[in-house]
Design an enzyme around this catalytic site. Structure first.
Site: not given
Length: 472
Positions: A285, A331-332, A429
């Site tokens: 992604h 995607e996140e 993250h």
């Protein structure tokens, strides 16, 4: 006559053995070629350098995400693929705003600032910030124990850590990610004013880890601000609450949600020479969170996937089947790119026989997990010995990847590259997910490992599986 037949049988058996040996030798030589090219003349590290250091964090809907789309499309076009195109997809747009600020205040101790970061999709605090008493819980199920009468107007502090005794760190992550994703939604039902969530990492440090969260169907006026707190500060806050349960927590965030905007999946392919309608997908992604530069999550997967097609082109291996790289957007915080790609593939009646995703960091590859039927997996296992010289041993049934998940069904085999995961959640993250955390050799080994599996799938394909084995 009997001797003659025996001789024919012996010759036939010997021929088959030699033929089989030659297939294995040829496969071994081709895998060696792919590894050599990636390690000696790879492009993945340079591509990632540009994505990370020249573009940076690529939050969906941002200018950086748009720049990443254009950059990767241009680089794929340089590979002289048969086709390169952009697939439009509408994505959420959320901005973080000014840097978050938080502190702990107790009557019998000085004010202590702590490190927090807004969770993706959170609403802002009031302009003057939010200050309230704190209730520490170990999970969503604890909320009912306190009830509305104790929770209303307070900040819920979710402090269940990732389990350190689980060898598979993604299992540990899965055991507490519900606090981050649904913590605000559930706490709001009890009248909480806000939530603070312990960062999802085994490492005790001062870097908070962001990630997606959801309010479900809560109306806007009932949504409460949600932030992650660093593991070190979570430990400190917990210890302070034991000493003084009546302390105050203050935080200020100015994040904001906007209307959806258009972005794109980036797609390129080499058309198959014999079975062009059988499609093999490899991807990662393109979007990332904004507080780092997304080198491990998932810049590594993006450039490794691009490298697979480059290795095929440069090695002169002409695939029998169509090999397609897909760089998924969003995607996140939405999975819009993966869902859009599957939607279009279904509409066009495309036949995807295999999809491989890299979204677990750029660390040393250990193998793959597969979403496959028993007969398909048995065939995959027959290739395992070819990977032993590269110390790739992990071939297991299990998950694949979020973006390729929507392709599941029928005869499609899904797979995920599985690097060593012990350090992944140190960076996941967080502001530490930067290019300097990438090891060039590990990244290139991962790309070669992916290309090798794609080569074997392309060479041998998969037979139709019995109806009773089809994975729904």
């Amino acid at each position: 006559m009997k001797k003659y037949l025996s001789l024919i049988f012996l010759v036939a058996f010997s021929y088959n053995a030699v033929a089989q040996m030659s297939f294995e030798e040829q496969d071994s030589l081709n895998l060696r070629k792919l590894y050599d090219m990636s390690l000696l003349n790879g492009k993945s590290y340079a591509w990632l350098d540009h994505l990370s250091n020249k573009i940076g964090g690529r939050l969906s809907g941002s200018v950086n995400a748009a720049q990443a789309v254009e950059y990767t499309k241009t680089e794929l076009e340089k590979l002289d693929l048969d086709s390169v195109w952009l697939q439009p997809v509408m994505v959420p747009k959320w901005t973080r705003g000014a840097k978050e600020y938080a502190y702990i205040q107790s009557a019998d101790s000085p004010t202590t600032t702590v490190n927090i970061t807004a969770l993706g999709g959170s609403v802002a605090t009031p302009e003057t910030g939010l200050r309230a008493k704190v209730i520490e819980v170990q999970g969503l199920e604890d909320l009912a124990h306190y009830g509305r009468e104790q929770i209303e107007g307070k900040i819920i502090f979710y402090n269940r850590p990732m389990r350190a005794d689980l060898i598979h760190t993604f299992e540990a992550y899965g055991g507490c990610v519900d606090q981050r994703y649904a913590g605000a939604q559930e706490a709001a039902k009890f009248g909480a004013a806000g939530v603070i969530v312990r960062s999802l990492s085994h490492k005790i440090d001062e870097y908070p880890h962001t990630g997606s969260m959801s309010y479900g169907d809560l109306p806007d006026e009932k949504r409460i601000p949600a932030a992650a707190i660093s593991t070190k500060d979570a430990e400190y806050l917990s210890s302070m609450l034991r000493l003084n349960p009546d302390l105050d927590f203050y935080y200020k965030m100015s994040c904001r949600n906007y209307e959806d905007v258009e972005s794109h999946n980036v797609i390129g392919e080499i058309k198959g020479s014999q079975f062009p309608d059988e499609i093999i997908v490899v991807g990662g992604h393109l979007d990332s969170w904004d507080i780092g530069d997304g080198a491990h999550d998932d810049g590594a997967g993006v450039v490794q996937s691009m490298e697979v097609l480059r290795l095929f082109k440069e090695s002169g291996i002409r695939p029998k089947r169509t090999i397609r790289v897909v760089l998924f957007m969003n995607e996140e915080n939405g999975l819009r790119g993966g869902n859009k790609y599957a939607e279009v593939a279904k509409k066009n009646r495309e036949n995807h026989i295999f999809a491989l995703e890299s979204d677990a960091g750029g660390f040393t590859p250990r193998g793959f997990s597969f979403d496959a039927s028993p007969s398909q997996f048995k065939k995959i296992q027959s290739w395992q010995s070819l990977f032993k010289p590269y110390l790739i041993h992990y071939f297991e049934l299990g998950g694949s990847g979020a973006d390729i998940g929507p392709l599941k069904g029928g005869n499609t085999v899904l797979a995920g590259l599985r690097p060593d995961s012990q350090r992944y959640f140190d960076y996941h993250h967080a502001a530490t997910d930067t290019f300097d955390a990438i090891n060039k050799r590990e990244l290139e080994l991962g790309a070669a490992t992916m290309a090798s599996l794609v080569y074997l799938v392309d060479t041998y394909g998969f037979e139709q599986v019995p109806e009773k084995e089809i994975l729904k």
